[in-house]
Design an enzyme around this catalytic site. Structure first.
Site, short mmCIF file in Angstrom:
data_model
loop_
_atom_site.label_atom_id
_atom_site.label_comp_id
_atom_site.label_asym_id
_atom_site.label_seq_id
_atom_site.Cartn_x
_atom_site.Cartn_y
_atom_site.Cartn_z
N ALA A 217 36.35 28.10 40.78
CA ALA A 217 36.01 29.47 40.40
C ALA A 217 35.54 30.26 41.62
CB ALA A 217 34.91 29.46 39.34
N GLY A 218 35.83 31.53 41.61
CA GLY A 218 35.29 32.43 42.62
C GLY A 218 34.93 33.71 41.92
N HIS A 219 33.64 33.96 41.77
CA HIS A 219 33.19 35.14 41.03
C HIS A 219 32.57 36.13 42.01
CE1 HIS A 219 32.86 32.69 37.03
NE2 HIS A 219 34.06 32.67 37.58
N LYS B 97 31.49 40.31 37.69
CA LYS B 97 30.95 41.68 37.63
C LYS B 97 30.29 41.93 36.27
CE LYS B 97 31.84 46.51 37.32
NZ LYS B 97 32.36 47.76 37.83
N GLY C 185 42.26 32.43 48.77
CA GLY C 185 42.93 33.49 49.54
C GLY C 185 44.41 33.62 49.21
N GLN D 187 37.29 30.55 34.94
CA GLN D 187 38.72 30.52 34.62
C GLN D 187 38.99 31.50 33.46
OE1 GLN D 187 37.15 27.01 35.07
NE2 GLN D 187 37.46 27.76 37.13
N ASP E 239 40.07 35.19 37.04
CA ASP E 239 39.87 36.33 37.94
C ASP E 239 39.88 37.68 37.23
OD1 ASP E 239 39.75 34.55 40.07
OD2 ASP E 239 41.92 34.65 40.39
N LYS F 243 34.94 38.50 35.64
CA LYS F 243 33.83 38.04 34.80
C LYS F 243 32.50 38.15 35.54
CE LYS F 243 36.01 34.14 34.70
NZ LYS F 243 37.29 34.53 35.30
N THR G 151 39.83 34.72 45.42
CA THR G 151 38.46 34.69 45.97
C THR G 151 38.17 33.32 46.59
OG1 THR G 151 37.85 36.11 44.13
CG2 THR G 151 36.04 35.15 45.34
P1 GDP Z 1 36.19 36.52 38.31
O1 GDP Z 1 36.63 35.22 38.86
O2 GDP Z 1 36.64 36.74 36.91
O3 GDP Z 1 34.71 36.79 38.46
O4 GDP Z 1 36.94 37.65 39.19
P2 GDP Z 1 37.14 37.64 40.80
O5 GDP Z 1 35.86 37.96 41.44
O6 GDP Z 1 37.85 36.42 41.25
O7 GDP Z 1 38.19 38.81 40.96
C1 GDP Z 1 37.91 40.14 40.60
C2 GDP Z 1 38.05 41.03 41.85
O8 GDP Z 1 38.15 42.39 41.45
C3 GDP Z 1 36.85 40.97 42.78
O9 GDP Z 1 37.29 41.16 44.09
C4 GDP Z 1 36.00 42.16 42.31
O10 GDP Z 1 35.14 42.65 43.32
C5 GDP Z 1 37.07 43.15 41.98
N1 GDP Z 1 36.75 44.13 40.91
C6 GDP Z 1 35.98 43.92 39.81
N2 GDP Z 1 36.04 45.00 38.98
C7 GDP Z 1 36.84 45.89 39.60
C8 GDP Z 1 37.33 47.19 39.24
O11 GDP Z 1 37.06 47.72 38.16
N3 GDP Z 1 38.16 47.81 40.12
C9 GDP Z 1 38.53 47.25 41.29
N4 GDP Z 1 39.35 47.93 42.08
N5 GDP Z 1 38.10 46.02 41.66
C10 GDP Z 1 37.29 45.34 40.83
P1 IMO Z 2 37.75 32.10 38.12
O1 IMO Z 2 36.51 31.55 37.45
C1 IMO Z 2 42.06 31.91 38.69
C2 IMO Z 2 43.94 27.96 38.40
C3 IMO Z 2 44.55 27.44 39.69
C4 IMO Z 2 45.68 26.61 39.13
C5 IMO Z 2 45.05 26.00 37.86
C6 IMO Z 2 44.50 24.61 38.05
O2 IMO Z 2 37.50 32.65 39.47
O3 IMO Z 2 38.46 33.04 37.20
P2 IMO Z 2 42.34 23.63 39.29
O4 IMO Z 2 41.92 23.72 40.73
O5 IMO Z 2 41.34 24.20 38.34
O6 IMO Z 2 42.81 22.27 38.89
O7 IMO Z 2 43.66 24.56 39.20
O8 IMO Z 2 44.00 26.87 37.49
N1 IMO Z 2 42.51 28.36 38.51
C7 IMO Z 2 42.10 29.62 38.58
N2 IMO Z 2 42.80 30.78 38.66
N3 IMO Z 2 40.72 31.94 38.64
C8 IMO Z 2 40.01 30.80 38.54
O9 IMO Z 2 38.66 30.80 38.36
C9 IMO Z 2 40.69 29.58 38.55
N4 IMO Z 2 40.30 28.28 38.49
C10 IMO Z 2 41.43 27.55 38.46
O10 IMO Z 2 45.03 28.49 40.50
O11 IMO Z 2 46.73 27.43 38.72
MG MG Z 3 37.76 34.44 40.45
#
Ligand code: GDP
Ligand code: IMO
Ligand code: MG
Length: 430
Positions: free
Chosen positions: A39-41, A18, A308, A230, A13, A16, A305
């Protein structure tokens, strides 16, 4: 831009999605090479938020081909839902811009049940706290081979028989794993077969040989962007085992998961938040399980993402990120969510660890040691002003620049990108 990978340096999280969306126009192909619906991007464009689980974040760039390669474990229902949601929102998704590898493994209903059953069995004294998306069980079957289904298997003649044989075996295995006597599991082979046949038909336009496609692309010197999922600390070999995911989420996974020879991946961008978060169990040395952590969670919207769940929050951990940078072979850093720290009067950097009163310089290999380390902090003054509209490094408040400079110095890599808001636009490129 040479072929580049974007890798999370922390526990996922890091934003990535973005970074990949932002860089995608400079590339011809974007590749998702590991993980699955865990994953949730998030990509935000002009205020519109898109949440992607399998589909690469290049999908919002019309010129780009998006590949989901053999290292990914695909949940057919989720990926089809993603295609539908994107299409409804006006994003064109078709065989011209999305290809799913026929070698990618498929998450089946028994994997989700297995994840649920094992969730009640702590490892190393604690629940892993998986996303319950069946990721570990699917990778386990991939490595075990006997019960694995690859996307291409869904189109073979023996598919129906294999579903029936596997369901029979899985029912026995689940009963053995469960601590509830006479537990029953809702696995109906005929229903699963019909359901997955329907998914197979709907996925058919997207199925292809991504490995052949990528090898041709490499020969033709095409520009490829690899989208990590991840993060390095969740890597099954190099992360905080056993509190990790089930694949190689560090830079080490790019070649294995995509099929592109490692010597052809020329650049690596390491993505890190300006602080640290983690979801699920496992050690987190710089965690702030207090009002500071809550403040970061509120300001940063730190809720998963995918699930929740509230993310655990803490200070930037130099030891972990420096380890991540070295393991993943990072050339430059993308520091994300700097805006989230804007109201804090003081910011702490976890500079080193002490274990049994002694300073250690390496990242501990065993979870028991990592649980016992005590971070040594350096305190820096905050900037206490809104930076969300800043687009150039020179316009950042002096203390924000000092914070970035200090991170760059101690992590020993340049900062090439700073993010000050979720939107594509809210970015400072050096
Ligand atoms: P990922 O899994 O690495 O792609 O990251 P996630 O999408 O799970 O989590 C990043 C969260 O931060 C998302 O809700 C983005 O919309 C938000 N986000 C990304 N860059 C920024 C930033 O620079 N500032 C703020 N406030 N939010 C950001
Ligand atoms: P993105 O790509 C954050 C964490 C889970 C748990 C561990 C194992 O959005 O960054 P799993 O379901 O993979 O067996 O869970 O890994 N985890 C993540 N935490 N971002 C993720 O993906 C994750 N994918 C798995 O919360 O601790
Ligand atoms: Mg994520």
């Amino acid at each position: 831009m040479p072929s580049t990978c974007v890798i999370g340096l922390q526990w996922g999280d890091e934003a990535k999605g973005k970074v990949v969306d932002l860089l995608a126009p400079q590339f011809e192909i974007v590749v998702r090479f590991l993980g699955g619906a865990n994953a949730g991007h998030t990509v935000v464009v002009g205020g519109d938020k898109f949440k992607l689980h399998h589909i690469p974040s290049g999908i919002l760039t019309p010129s780009v081909m998006n590949l989901v390669t053999p290292g990914v474990v695909i949940n057919p229902a989720t990926i089809l839902q993603e295609v539908e949601t994107l299409t409804k929102r006006g994003v064109k998704v078709g065989s011209q811009n999305l290809m799913l590898s026929d070698r990618a493994h498929i998450v089946c209903p028994w994997h989700i049940l297995e994840d649920q059953v094992l969730d009640g069995s702590p490892v190393a004294g604690e629940n892993i706290g998986t996303t319950l998306r069946g990721i570990g069980p699917c990778y386990r079957d991939k490595v075990g081979r006997t019960f694995a289904f690859r996307l291409g298997d869904l189109y073979r003649e023996d598919f129906r028989k294999r579903v029936f044989d596997t369901v029979a075996a899985k029912l026995r295995m689940l009963a053995g794993l469960s601590e509830t006597p006479n537990a029953s599991f809702p696995l109906d082979a005929e229903k699963i077969y019909e359901e997955y046949l329907d998914y197979a038909n709907r996925m058919r336009p997207f199925v292809g040989d991504t490995t052949a496609y990528l090898l041709d692309a490499v020969d033709a010197d095409k520009r490829i962007l690899f989208e990590g999922a991840q993060g390095t600390m969740l890597d099954v070999d190099h992360g905080t085992y056993p509190f990790v995911t089930s694949s190689n989420a560090s830079g080490a996974g790019v070649s294995a998961g995509s099929g592109v020879p490692f010597r052809k991946v020329e650049k690596c961008i390491g993505v890190s938040k300006a602080y640290t978060t983690r979801v699920g169990g496992g050690p987190f040395p710089t965690e702030q399980n207090n009002e500071i952590g809550q403040c970061i969670r509120d300001l940063g919207g730190e809720y998963g993402t995918t699930t929740g769940r509230p993310r655990r929050c803490g200070w930037f951990d130099v030891v972990a990120v420096r380890y991540g940078v070295r393991v993943s072979g990072v050339d430059s850093l993308a520091i994300m969510k700097l805006d989230v720290l804007s109201t804090l009067p003081e910011i702490q950097l976890g500079m080193s660890y002490e274990l049994d009163g002694k300073k250690i310089t390496h990242f501990p290999s065993h979870v028991d040691d990592l649980r016992r380390v005590v971070p040594v902090y350096e305190t820096l003054p905050g900037w206490q002003s809104d930076i969300s509209k800043v687009r150039q490094l020179k316009d950042l408040p002096m203390n924000a620049r000092k914070y970035l400079d200090r991170i760059s110095q101690v992590v020993d890599r340049p900062v090439g990108l700073v993010s000050v808001g979720a939107d594509r636009e809210a970015t400072i490129l050096d």
